[in-house]
Design an enzyme around this catalytic site. Sequence first.
Site, PDB file in Angstrom:
ATOM      1  CE  LYS A   9      -2.175   1.176   3.982  1.00 41.88           C
ATOM      2  NZ  LYS A   9      -3.256   1.381   4.976  1.00 41.88           N
ATOM      3  CB  SER A  25      -2.440   3.144 -16.618  1.00 40.03           C
ATOM      4  OG  SER A  25      -1.795   4.255 -17.179  1.00 40.03           O
ATOM      5  CE1 TYR A  58      -1.262   0.185 -18.158  1.00 39.62           C
ATOM      6  CE2 TYR A  58      -3.631  -0.145 -18.334  1.00 39.62           C
ATOM      7  CZ  TYR A  58      -2.453   0.366 -18.839  1.00 39.62           C
ATOM      8  OH  TYR A  58      -2.462   1.069 -20.012  1.00 39.62           O
ATOM      9  CB  ALA A  74     -11.936   6.136 -18.177  1.00 38.19           C
TER      10      ALA A  74
END
Length: 115
Positions: A9, A25, A58, A74
């Site tokens: 994380k 991405s 990704y 997007a």
Amino acid sequence: MYRCMLKSKIHRAVLTDTNINYVGSITIDRDLLEAADILPYEKVQVVNNNNGARFETYVIEGEPGSGQVCLNGAAARLGEPGDILIILSYVQVEEEKAREYKPRVVFVDEKNRIV
């Protein structure tokens, strides 16, 4: 049996840019990727603390030392520069090992430098 566990994380990264005209991405500073053990093209989940958006995409490697965290395509519609993001990756771990498994957590400051 396998369990899906948090692998790593990047906590409270600051979104530095958006690029709607990219194929898709999230671009992340290579130094952050290495610290979090995330590879280019690896699938990640992104959580936007400012607006509640949660999505998967990704990773594309950004310039090391740049502090860059940029939503592309997007996904660029799901954040604004300055938003606080949590970037998560997961791994499948055997049941016996899952109870002792520890993720790698990378904390960053307001300029996306590792603290």
